[in-house]
Design a protein around this motif. Structure first.
Motif, PDB file in Angstrom:
ATOM      1  N   TYR A 193       0.834  -1.201   0.000  1.00 53.75           N
ATOM      2  CA  TYR A 193       0.000   0.000   0.000  1.00 53.75           C
ATOM      3  C   TYR A 193       0.872   1.255   0.000  1.00 53.75           C
ATOM      4  O   TYR A 193       1.957   1.270   0.581  1.00 53.75           O
ATOM      5  N   ALA A 194       0.358   2.309  -0.627  1.00 57.09           N
ATOM      6  CA  ALA A 194       0.919   3.653  -0.463  1.00 57.09           C
ATOM      7  C   ALA A 194       0.131   4.340   0.644  1.00 57.09           C
ATOM      8  O   ALA A 194      -1.093   4.233   0.692  1.00 57.09           O
ATOM      9  N   THR A 195       0.819   5.035   1.529  1.00 59.20           N
ATOM     10  CA  THR A 195       0.165   5.687   2.664  1.00 59.20           C
ATOM     11  C   THR A 195       0.052   7.175   2.400  1.00 59.20           C
ATOM     12  O   THR A 195       1.027   7.923   2.533  1.00 59.20           O
ATOM     13  N   GLN A 196      -1.120   7.603   1.993  1.00 57.99           N
ATOM     14  CA  GLN A 196      -1.321   9.010   1.651  1.00 57.99           C
ATOM     15  C   GLN A 196      -1.014   9.896   2.851  1.00 57.99           C
ATOM     16  O   GLN A 196      -1.484   9.670   3.957  1.00 57.99           O
ATOM     17  N   GLY A 197      -0.180  10.923   2.594  1.00 53.74           N
ATOM     18  CA  GLY A 197       0.157  11.872   3.641  1.00 53.74           C
ATOM     19  C   GLY A 197       1.013  11.310   4.750  1.00 53.74           C
ATOM     20  O   GLY A 197       1.192  11.957   5.784  1.00 53.74           O
ATOM     21  N   ALA A 203      -2.608   4.707   7.432  1.00 57.03           N
ATOM     22  CA  ALA A 203      -1.903   3.441   7.648  1.00 57.03           C
ATOM     23  C   ALA A 203      -2.801   2.447   8.384  1.00 57.03           C
ATOM     24  O   ALA A 203      -2.811   1.251   8.067  1.00 57.03           O
ATOM     25  N   TYR A 204      -3.556   2.943   9.341  1.00 57.80           N
ATOM     26  CA  TYR A 204      -4.497   2.084  10.083  1.00 57.80           C
ATOM     27  C   TYR A 204      -5.520   1.480   9.119  1.00 57.80           C
ATOM     28  O   TYR A 204      -5.806   0.275   9.160  1.00 57.80           O
ATOM     29  N   ALA A 205      -6.080   2.319   8.235  1.00 61.02           N
ATOM     30  CA  ALA A 205      -7.080   1.837   7.275  1.00 61.02           C
ATOM     31  C   ALA A 205      -6.490   0.800   6.333  1.00 61.02           C
ATOM     32  O   ALA A 205      -7.104  -0.246   6.056  1.00 61.02           O
ATOM     33  N   ALA A 212      -7.935  -8.010   6.796  1.00 57.87           N
ATOM     34  CA  ALA A 212      -9.178  -8.605   6.294  1.00 57.87           C
ATOM     35  C   ALA A 212      -8.911  -9.501   5.083  1.00 57.87           C
ATOM     36  O   ALA A 212      -9.530 -10.558   4.924  1.00 57.87           O
ATOM     37  N   ALA A 213      -7.980  -9.080   4.224  1.00 60.43           N
ATOM     38  CA  ALA A 213      -7.703  -9.837   2.999  1.00 60.43           C
ATOM     39  C   ALA A 213      -6.869 -11.094   3.260  1.00 60.43           C
ATOM     40  O   ALA A 213      -7.119 -12.145   2.667  1.00 60.43           O
ATOM     41  N   LEU A 214      -5.882 -10.985   4.126  1.00 59.47           N
ATOM     42  CA  LEU A 214      -4.945 -12.088   4.326  1.00 59.47           C
ATOM     43  C   LEU A 214      -5.267 -12.946   5.537  1.00 59.47           C
ATOM     44  O   LEU A 214      -4.922 -14.138   5.565  1.00 59.47           O
ATOM     45  N   GLY A 215      -5.909 -12.341   6.515  1.00 56.66           N
ATOM     46  CA  GLY A 215      -6.070 -13.017   7.795  1.00 56.66           C
ATOM     47  C   GLY A 215      -4.857 -12.739   8.662  1.00 56.66           C
ATOM     48  O   GLY A 215      -3.718 -12.772   8.157  1.00 56.66           O
ATOM     49  N   VAL A 233      -0.222   0.825  11.878  1.00 55.83           N
ATOM     50  CA  VAL A 233      -0.148  -0.631  11.667  1.00 55.83           C
ATOM     51  C   VAL A 233      -0.381  -1.370  12.980  1.00 55.83           C
ATOM     52  O   VAL A 233      -1.204  -2.303  13.058  1.00 55.83           O
ATOM     53  N   ILE A 234       0.309  -0.965  14.012  1.00 55.89           N
ATOM     54  CA  ILE A 234       0.217  -1.646  15.306  1.00 55.89           C
ATOM     55  C   ILE A 234      -1.176  -1.479  15.903  1.00 55.89           C
ATOM     56  O   ILE A 234      -1.749  -2.431  16.458  1.00 55.89           O
ATOM     57  N   ALA A 235      -1.748  -0.289  15.754  1.00 62.58           N
ATOM     58  CA  ALA A 235      -3.104  -0.063  16.266  1.00 62.58           C
ATOM     59  C   ALA A 235      -4.108  -0.964  15.555  1.00 62.58           C
ATOM     60  O   ALA A 235      -5.019  -1.524  16.182  1.00 62.58           O
TER      61      ALA A 235
END
Length: 356
Positions: A193-197, A203-205, A212-215, A233-235
């Motif tokens: 993913y590219a993290t806008q801004g 990053a959380y989204a 959700a995609a990988l499990g 990411v951690i959150a």
């Protein structure tokens, strides 16, 4: 009498101008440097870079002044800030572009106004006069090498999620290319993913989508481009109920990231000695403000998409894990043990060998 007074005034003005012209310090050491930083989303800009640059400018040129503005992740706002600083009469600009392509026209405006531009941390497009940053490929390599080490045998079983930087930044591609030079053929890239801004929220989204995609069980590691992204990411992993967190990388040595490393939530960060970068940018700005060339300051040259042979300084980053915080960040005076080891972290700090 009027003629005599006029002659005296004219004579005094001539003497004053002649004195200024004969005093090289007055000509070269009384100018303003404009500093334009890209955002407040990454703590280092306001907490480290700005004060360090301002301090070094004063050391090199005690009668120089600094004009400051932060774009707050808005390229259009930064374009206006550039024009505003030119209008105010700055002699040189230090610019960390919020969008390196969007600022190209503003840099051309600066050139037309006779205001040289030092690109700071990111290689801006347009007629820049100097460039200071860290070796971005090495940043990515350090992250990838640390991630492989932390993953161990899991590297061959699960997937790595790539949480890259903002697609508008050339640094993001530079970091990713360095990382992939290490990871290619050694791990499966499950999602990228590219993290806008460079935003924690974005990053959380993105990480939530990857989970959700990988499990969660298939994610063996996350290459997070910087500490703000690592926080998101951690959150997201915690929200998904992941208790045994996979190794997560970072960059910038933010204080909260260092504290996450102490507690084991984040595996590593990349420390880019900000003082060295700030000092180099200040030295370039003062030299350009005095009308000097950068031959004695620059250690290499860099080609941008629009400008060849830009005088450059590319500094060396360092990987920081729980094992070498004291030998890097504390030794260099970035943080004290008391700043890192708050009361609730004292036990973890003790286990990491950090004691005041």
């Amino acid at each position: 009498m009027r003629h005599v007074v006029a002659a005296l005034v004219a004579g005094l003005m001539t003497m004053s101008l002649a004195a200024c012209g004969g005093d090289s310090d007055a000509d070269t050491d009384s100018f303003t440097v404009g500093l334009l930083l890209p955002s407040k989303a990454i703590p280092r800009w306001e907490h480290s870079d700005k004060p360090l640059i301002e301090k070094r400018l004063k050391e090199l040129c005690d009668r120089c002044t600094m004009e400051y503005a932060n774009a707050e992740s808005d390229a259009r706002r930064q374009q206006q800030q550039v024009i505003s600083m030119i209008t105010k009469g700055v002699s040189v600009l230090i610019l960390d572009a919020a969008d390196t392509k969007a600022l190209r026209s503003s840099i051309r405006e600066a050139q037309r106004a006779g205001v040289p531009v030092v690109a700071y941390d990111r290689l801006a497009e347009g007629p820049i006069s100097g460039y200071v940053s860290f070796n971005g490929a090495q940043v990515g390599r350090l992250q990838a090498e640390a991630l492989l080490k932390a993953m161990g045998e899991e590297a061959s079983r699960g997937s790595v999620v790539m949480m890259n930087g903002d697609a508008t930044s050339p640094n993001a591609a530079w970091f990713r290319s360095g990382a992939m030079s290490v990871l290619a053929g050694k791990v499966e890239i499950g999602r990228s993913y590219a993290t806008q801004g460079w935003s924690t929220d974005n990053a959380y989204a993105n990480m939530s989508a990857a989970i959700a995609a990988l499990g969660p069980d298939r994610i063996s590691g996350v290459l997070a481009v910087n500490d703000a992204v690592a926080a998101g990411v951690i959150a997201a992993l915690k929200t998904a109920g992941v208790r045994d967190l996979p190794p997560v990388t970072g960059q910038d040595a933010d204080l909260d990231a260092v504290q996450r490393i102490i507690t084991g939530e984040q595996y590593m960060t990349v420390y880019k000695p900000f003082k060295a970068e700030a000092d180099a940018a200040a030295a370039m700005a003062v030299a350009l403000g005095r009308g000097e060339k950068l031959d004695d300051i620059a250690t290499t040259t860099t080609d941008s998409p629009t400008t060849k042979g830009v005088p450059s300084i590319l500094l060396t980053p360092r990987a920081v894990t729980r094992d070498n915080i004291e030998q890097t960040l504390i030794k260099d005076g970035v943080y004290t043990i008391d700043q890192i080891c708050t009361p609730k972290l004292r036990q973890a700090c003790s286990q990491a060998g950090l004691t005041g």
